[in-house]
Scaffold this motif. Structure first.
Motif, mmCIF file in Angstrom:
data_model
loop_
_atom_site.group_PDB
_atom_site.id
_atom_site.type_symbol
_atom_site.label_atom_id
_atom_site.label_comp_id
_atom_site.label_asym_id
_atom_site.label_seq_id
_atom_site.Cartn_x
_atom_site.Cartn_y
_atom_site.Cartn_z
ATOM 1 N N LEU A 82 0.847 -1.192 0.000
ATOM 2 C CA LEU A 82 0.000 0.000 0.000
ATOM 3 C C LEU A 82 0.882 1.240 0.000
ATOM 4 C CD1 LEU A 82 -2.606 -0.987 2.739
ATOM 5 C CD2 LEU A 82 -2.755 -1.341 0.265
ATOM 6 N N LEU A 83 0.433 2.261 -0.691
ATOM 7 C CA LEU A 83 1.099 3.547 -0.705
ATOM 8 C C LEU A 83 0.318 4.484 0.208
ATOM 9 C CD1 LEU A 83 3.070 5.694 -1.847
ATOM 10 C CD2 LEU A 83 1.477 5.969 -3.751
ATOM 11 N N VAL A 84 1.005 5.107 1.142
ATOM 12 C CA VAL A 84 0.378 6.046 2.069
ATOM 13 C C VAL A 84 0.965 7.422 1.781
ATOM 14 C CG1 VAL A 84 -0.139 6.576 4.480
ATOM 15 C CG2 VAL A 84 0.258 4.205 3.789
ATOM 16 N N ARG A 85 0.138 8.347 1.325
ATOM 17 C CA ARG A 85 0.591 9.698 0.966
ATOM 18 C C ARG A 85 0.227 10.702 2.052
ATOM 19 N NH1 ARG A 85 -1.652 9.689 -5.230
ATOM 20 N NH2 ARG A 85 0.071 8.532 -6.131
ATOM 21 N N ASN A 86 0.951 11.806 2.061
ATOM 22 C CA ASN A 86 0.696 12.950 2.929
ATOM 23 C C ASN A 86 0.975 12.656 4.399
ATOM 24 O OD1 ASN A 86 0.014 15.716 3.187
ATOM 25 N ND2 ASN A 86 -1.990 15.150 3.995
ATOM 26 N N THR B 62 -2.044 -2.137 11.851
ATOM 27 C CA THR B 62 -2.131 -3.463 12.463
ATOM 28 C C THR B 62 -3.552 -3.897 12.823
ATOM 29 O OG1 THR B 62 0.153 -3.356 13.215
ATOM 30 C CG2 THR B 62 -1.285 -4.893 14.371
ATOM 31 N N PRO B 63 -4.443 -3.007 13.289
ATOM 32 C CA PRO B 63 -5.797 -3.465 13.619
ATOM 33 C C PRO B 63 -6.565 -4.043 12.424
ATOM 34 C CG PRO B 63 -5.393 -1.313 14.591
ATOM 35 C CD PRO B 63 -4.234 -1.615 13.689
ATOM 36 N N HIS B 64 -6.071 -3.832 11.217
ATOM 37 C CA HIS B 64 -6.790 -4.258 10.013
ATOM 38 C C HIS B 64 -6.187 -5.500 9.373
ATOM 39 C CE1 HIS B 64 -8.598 -0.472 10.785
ATOM 40 N NE2 HIS B 64 -7.423 0.100 10.724
ATOM 41 N N GLY B 65 -5.110 -6.026 9.970
ATOM 42 C CA GLY B 65 -4.486 -7.237 9.446
ATOM 43 C C GLY B 65 -2.989 -7.220 9.700
ATOM 44 N N ALA B 66 -2.342 -8.309 9.295
ATOM 45 C CA ALA B 66 -0.897 -8.442 9.511
ATOM 46 C C ALA B 66 -0.131 -7.418 8.685
ATOM 47 C CB ALA B 66 -0.446 -9.845 9.135
ATOM 48 N N VAL B 67 0.760 -6.698 9.349
ATOM 49 C CA VAL B 67 1.651 -5.746 8.674
ATOM 50 C C VAL B 67 3.001 -6.430 8.546
ATOM 51 C CG1 VAL B 67 2.788 -3.499 8.825
ATOM 52 C CG2 VAL B 67 0.420 -3.749 9.588
ATOM 53 N N VAL C 212 -4.341 11.409 5.654
ATOM 54 C CA VAL C 212 -3.560 10.579 4.745
ATOM 55 C C VAL C 212 -4.427 9.973 3.641
ATOM 56 C CG1 VAL C 212 -1.800 10.041 6.471
ATOM 57 C CG2 VAL C 212 -3.763 8.523 6.192
ATOM 58 N N LYS C 213 -3.785 9.692 2.529
ATOM 59 C CA LYS C 213 -4.411 9.010 1.396
ATOM 60 C C LYS C 213 -3.748 7.646 1.285
ATOM 61 C CE LYS C 213 -6.749 8.520 -2.421
ATOM 62 N NZ LYS C 213 -8.141 8.159 -2.299
ATOM 63 N N VAL C 214 -4.553 6.573 1.290
ATOM 64 C CA VAL C 214 -4.024 5.207 1.207
ATOM 65 C C VAL C 214 -4.574 4.553 -0.044
ATOM 66 C CG1 VAL C 214 -3.818 2.970 2.367
ATOM 67 C CG2 VAL C 214 -4.005 5.060 3.728
ATOM 68 N N LEU C 215 -3.701 3.983 -0.845
ATOM 69 C CA LEU C 215 -4.116 3.262 -2.042
ATOM 70 C C LEU C 215 -3.173 2.100 -2.291
ATOM 71 C CD1 LEU C 215 -2.724 5.061 -5.077
ATOM 72 C CD2 LEU C 215 -3.065 6.394 -3.022
ATOM 73 N N GLN C 216 -3.624 1.159 -3.104
ATOM 74 C CA GLN C 216 -2.768 0.029 -3.432
ATOM 75 C C GLN C 216 -1.628 0.530 -4.310
ATOM 76 O OE1 GLN C 216 -4.903 -3.466 -4.330
ATOM 77 N NE2 GLN C 216 -3.103 -4.645 -4.877
ATOM 78 N N ALA C 217 -0.407 0.163 -3.956
ATOM 79 C CA ALA C 217 0.762 0.622 -4.703
ATOM 80 C C ALA C 217 0.767 -0.005 -6.095
ATOM 81 C CB ALA C 217 2.041 0.269 -3.953
ATOM 82 N N ALA C 218 1.195 0.772 -7.078
ATOM 83 C CA ALA C 218 1.234 0.284 -8.456
ATOM 84 C C ALA C 218 2.290 -0.804 -8.626
ATOM 85 C CB ALA C 218 1.517 1.436 -9.410
ATOM 86 N N GLY D 25 -0.321 -8.371 4.937
ATOM 87 C CA GLY D 25 -0.164 -9.809 4.769
ATOM 88 C C GLY D 25 -0.913 -10.397 3.588
ATOM 89 N N ASP D 26 -2.111 -9.877 3.284
ATOM 90 C CA ASP D 26 -2.885 -10.410 2.166
ATOM 91 C C ASP D 26 -3.845 -9.332 1.657
ATOM 92 O OD1 ASP D 26 -5.246 -10.436 3.825
ATOM 93 O OD2 ASP D 26 -4.607 -12.367 4.619
ATOM 94 N N SER D 27 -4.573 -9.660 0.592
ATOM 95 C CA SER D 27 -5.442 -8.661 -0.035
ATOM 96 C C SER D 27 -6.624 -8.273 0.845
ATOM 97 C CB SER D 27 -5.928 -9.148 -1.402
ATOM 98 O OG SER D 27 -6.660 -10.343 -1.265
ATOM 99 N N ARG D 28 -7.119 -9.199 1.662
ATOM 100 C CA ARG D 28 -8.225 -8.838 2.564
ATOM 101 C C ARG D 28 -7.783 -7.806 3.592
ATOM 102 N NH1 ARG D 28 -11.403 -14.089 4.548
ATOM 103 N NH2 ARG D 28 -9.702 -15.152 3.558
ATOM 104 N N ALA D 29 -6.600 -8.016 4.168
ATOM 105 C CA ALA D 29 -6.057 -7.057 5.134
ATOM 106 C C ALA D 29 -5.803 -5.710 4.453
ATOM 107 C CB ALA D 29 -4.772 -7.591 5.751
ATOM 108 N N ALA D 30 -5.299 -5.755 3.225
ATOM 109 C CA ALA D 30 -5.030 -4.516 2.492
ATOM 110 C C ALA D 30 -6.320 -3.751 2.228
ATOM 111 C CB ALA D 30 -4.309 -4.832 1.183
ATOM 112 N N ASP D 31 -7.357 -4.457 1.772
ATOM 113 C CA ASP D 31 -8.644 -3.805 1.504
ATOM 114 C C ASP D 31 -9.231 -3.202 2.780
ATOM 115 O OD1 ASP D 31 -8.425 -4.518 -1.153
ATOM 116 O OD2 ASP D 31 -9.755 -6.261 -0.981
ATOM 117 N N ALA D 32 -9.135 -3.940 3.892
ATOM 118 C CA ALA D 32 -9.653 -3.439 5.170
ATOM 119 C C ALA D 32 -8.878 -2.200 5.613
ATOM 120 C CB ALA D 32 -9.570 -4.528 6.234
ATOM 121 N N ALA D 33 -7.560 -2.215 5.434
ATOM 122 C CA ALA D 33 -6.733 -1.077 5.826
ATOM 123 C C ALA D 33 -7.041 0.145 4.974
ATOM 124 C CB ALA D 33 -5.256 -1.440 5.721
ATOM 125 N N ILE D 34 -7.210 -0.056 3.663
ATOM 126 C CA ILE D 34 -7.546 1.074 2.783
ATOM 127 C C ILE D 34 -8.875 1.687 3.227
ATOM 128 C CG2 ILE D 34 -8.214 1.734 0.443
ATOM 129 C CD1 ILE D 34 -6.161 -0.388 -0.543
#
Length: 152
Positions: free
Chosen positions: A25-29, A44-49, A94-100, A72-81
């Protein structure tokens, strides 16, 4: 594998950028004084970092205002976003998006000169020797390093 900073499970791959099939994930700002620990706590509350990376400016060695978080996985990434995007961390929204793409390792960045637009090093007139006022010819003396004029 590098050690340290990996987290609580003792897995030495935690800070390796290519370990496993995590989602980056890319975290901006983010605040320039934000730490890895603060970011890890926010995600961390949204999944394994698996990894937190704060890129530094190549020349100044100062933080660049963004980070990469490997979940850790796509479910954790989606929850974190969903949870962290638009939230405030260290006083900044902050702006959070999946890194290219996955982050680059330092050895991949070593040959890239950030002072150029295309990343292929400095232009020819800025490379070692030559260029500038009187710097290119080893004629010495006055006259800006040019060869003596014929007949002088």
């Amino acid at each position: 594998a590098r050690g340290g900073g990996g987290g609580g499970d003792g897995d030495p791959r935690r800070d390796e950028p290519d370990a496993g099939q995590g989602v980056s994930l890319l975290v901006r700002n983010i605040a320039y004084n934000c730490t890895k620990e603060v970011l890890r706590e926010a995600f961390t509350p949204h999944g394994a970092v698996r990894d937190v990376y704060l890129p530094l400016d190549y020349v100044t060695k100062e933080p660049r205002g963004f980070a990469f978080i490997e979940m850790g996985d796509s479910r954790a990434a989606d929850a974190a976003i969903a949870a962290v995007d638009g939230s405030t961390i260290e006083g900044r929204v902050v702006k959070v998006l999946q890194a290219a793409q996955k982050r680059k390792r330092p050895e991949q960045m070593r040959d890239i000169d950030p002072r150029t637009a295309n990343g292929r090093g400095p232009p020819p007139d800025m490379r070692r020797g030559g260029g500038g006022y009187g710097g290119g010819y080893d004629g010495g003396g006055a006259g800006g390093g040019y060869p003596p004029a014929p007949g002088s």
